[in-house]
Scaffold this motif. Structure first.
Motif, PDB file in Angstrom:
ATOM      1  N   ARG A  14      35.760   5.391  50.648  1.00  0.00           N
ATOM      2  CA  ARG A  14      36.249   5.691  52.000  1.00  0.00           C
ATOM      3  C   ARG A  14      36.353   7.187  52.214  1.00  0.00           C
ATOM      4  NH1 ARG A  14      40.010   8.643  54.729  1.00  0.00           N
ATOM      5  NH2 ARG A  14      41.533   8.173  53.090  1.00  0.00           N
ATOM      6  N   GLN A  18      33.235   9.129  54.099  1.00  0.00           N
ATOM      7  CA  GLN A  18      33.418   9.026  55.545  1.00  0.00           C
ATOM      8  C   GLN A  18      32.798  10.165  56.344  1.00  0.00           C
ATOM      9  OE1 GLN A  18      37.601   8.904  56.430  1.00  0.00           O
ATOM     10  NE2 GLN A  18      37.956  11.037  55.911  1.00  0.00           N
ATOM     11  N   THR A  26      25.212  -0.323  53.877  1.00  0.00           N
ATOM     12  CA  THR A  26      26.340  -1.136  53.418  1.00  0.00           C
ATOM     13  C   THR A  26      26.128  -1.575  51.985  1.00  0.00           C
ATOM     14  OG1 THR A  26      26.702  -1.920  55.675  1.00  0.00           O
ATOM     15  CG2 THR A  26      27.690  -3.206  53.891  1.00  0.00           C
ATOM     16  N   THR A  47      37.292   1.005  52.762  1.00  0.00           N
ATOM     17  CA  THR A  47      36.720   1.432  54.032  1.00  0.00           C
ATOM     18  C   THR A  47      37.849   1.840  54.971  1.00  0.00           C
ATOM     19  OG1 THR A  47      35.185   0.802  55.822  1.00  0.00           O
ATOM     20  CG2 THR A  47      36.702  -0.911  55.022  1.00  0.00           C
ATOM     21  N   PHE A  49      39.240   1.303  59.184  1.00  0.00           N
ATOM     22  CA  PHE A  49      39.094   0.645  60.473  1.00  0.00           C
ATOM     23  C   PHE A  49      39.480   1.637  61.565  1.00  0.00           C
ATOM     24  CE2 PHE A  49      38.901  -2.770  57.549  1.00  0.00           C
ATOM     25  CZ  PHE A  49      38.082  -3.720  58.155  1.00  0.00           C
ATOM     26  N   MET A  58      32.013   4.707  58.917  1.00  0.00           N
ATOM     27  CA  MET A  58      32.853   3.549  58.630  1.00  0.00           C
ATOM     28  C   MET A  58      32.625   2.402  59.624  1.00  0.00           C
ATOM     29  SD  MET A  58      34.766   4.364  55.907  1.00  0.00           S
ATOM     30  CE  MET A  58      33.293   5.154  55.212  1.00  0.00           C
ATOM     31  N   ASN A  61      32.679  -1.461  58.557  1.00  0.00           N
ATOM     32  CA  ASN A  61      33.864  -1.883  57.802  1.00  0.00           C
ATOM     33  C   ASN A  61      33.959  -3.396  57.619  1.00  0.00           C
ATOM     34  OD1 ASN A  61      34.664  -2.449  60.529  1.00  0.00           O
ATOM     35  ND2 ASN A  61      35.678  -0.462  60.657  1.00  0.00           N
ATOM     36  N   GLN A  62      33.629  -4.154  58.657  1.00  0.00           N
ATOM     37  CA  GLN A  62      33.682  -5.617  58.545  1.00  0.00           C
ATOM     38  C   GLN A  62      32.685  -6.119  57.503  1.00  0.00           C
ATOM     39  OE1 GLN A  62      35.663  -7.876  60.043  1.00  0.00           O
ATOM     40  NE2 GLN A  62      36.698  -6.675  61.622  1.00  0.00           N
ATOM     41  N   VAL A  78      42.612  -0.401  52.880  1.00  0.00           N
ATOM     42  CA  VAL A  78      41.769   0.163  53.935  1.00  0.00           C
ATOM     43  C   VAL A  78      42.626   1.060  54.815  1.00  0.00           C
ATOM     44  CG1 VAL A  78      40.193  -1.797  53.920  1.00  0.00           C
ATOM     45  CG2 VAL A  78      42.143  -1.810  55.497  1.00  0.00           C
ATOM     46  N   ALA A  89      41.388  -5.000  60.732  1.00  0.00           N
ATOM     47  CA  ALA A  89      41.520  -5.094  59.277  1.00  0.00           C
ATOM     48  C   ALA A  89      42.033  -6.471  58.867  1.00  0.00           C
ATOM     49  CB  ALA A  89      42.459  -4.002  58.769  1.00  0.00           C
TER      50      ALA A  89
END
Length: 299
Positions: A14, A18, A26, A47, A49, A58, A61-62, A78, A89
């Motif tokens: 992260r 970032q 990913t 990650t 959110f 980022m 993230n999902q 996160v 999140a």
């Protein structure tokens, strides 16, 4: 210390990635996390959110969360800035989050467009929702030594904001030397004040290596009883709102220090070095750690 142990919070996936300007797949992020977990790390910041307009790296993230085994014996915190981020999140299955503020209004205005006091108020509904969902909350406190805009920060100011975060419900406060200007004696003076009311077990150190003092400051903090440290594989990362601040202290450099001190981390140094070499190659950049470069030459 008897049978000393230190916990490493790996922030590379992260905090380390970032601000990379080139989009990272990913699959590459997930392989990085898998390699870090395979080396023995038990807490890996996965990650953030946040708004994809502000932090495009980022935006997946999902997908990152969907690729992790969230039931494994590894914590994947996160970063979330607000209630909207928290809701996303939670939807992704997060079991731990991190919130963040700083000691100076100038820095928080640049970072999250509000004052420190406003950021604290913004966290209240986030924390209430976390408590409702049994989600653990870690607090990041930036600029605990110096602010790039306001200069030196008094230890009392750092102690005050750290206490506010703890009172909100954070289980631990990570104290960040965001621009890396701290030196061991200044770190110790700051910790003496903070620890008047907050025990060392509720604190962590997050040091940047801008002036080459990251490892020295970790040693100073360890001498003061701190046993949790944030680190980023390969020394990846930095802060876009802190001009001139280079990356986080490298995980492999922290492991080398702890190995020399006889401190147990549960993390395999050689595997971390190999991971640092791998991710540096993926990013097309030279390895940013002294330990990594030294080990690569001798192996």
């Amino acid at each position: 210390m008897d049978n000393p142990k230190v916990n490493i919070v790996e922030v590379g996936p992260r905090d380390g990635l970032q601000n990379e300007t080139t989009s990272i797949a990913t699959e590459t992020k997930l392989e990085l996390i898998q390699r870090l977990a395979g080396a023995g790390l038990k807490t890996i910041e996965a990650t953030a959110f946040v708004s994809p307009k502000r932090i495009p790296q980022m935006a997946d993230n999902q997908a990152v969360m969907a690729g992790l085994d969230l039931n494994a014996d590894i914590r994947y915190p996160v970063l979330v800035p607000n209630l909207q981020g928290l809701e996303a999140a939670i939807e992704a299955g997060a079991k731990e989050i991190a919130i963040f503020t700083a000691t100076s209004d100038s820095f928080t205005q640049k970072n999250i467009q509000c004052t420190v006091a406003e950021s604290i108020q913004r966290f209240i509904p986030v924390i209430n929702e976390c408590l409702r969902h049994n989600i653990a909350i870690r607090g990041y406190l930036s600029t605990v030594i110096d602010c790039p805009y306001e200069g030196p920060i008094t230890p009392a100011r750092t102690a005050d904001i750290a206490q506010q975060l703890l009172d909100l419900g954070c289980y631990q406060i990570s104290l960040g030397d965001t621009i890396g200007t701290g030196t061991p004696e200044r770190v110790k003076r700051m910790l003496v004040t903070v620890q008047k009311n907050i025990p060392a077990k509720l604190l962590a150190g997050h040091f940047h290596d801008t002036y080459g003092m990251g490892i020295a400051n970790i040693y100073a903090a360890w001498q003061m009883g701190i046993t949790t440290f944030d680190a980023s594989v390969g020394g990846l990362g930095g802060c876009p709102y802190a001009p001139g601040a280079s990356g986080n202290v490298a995980t492999e450099d922290v492991l080398w220090l702890m190995q020399g001190l006889g401190v147990e981390t549960g993390v395999d140094l050689d595997q971390i070095v190999q991971t640092a070499l791998w991710i540096s190659h993926q990013l097309g950049r030279p390895l940013g750690s002294k330990t990594g470069r030294a080990r690569a030459i001798t192996e």
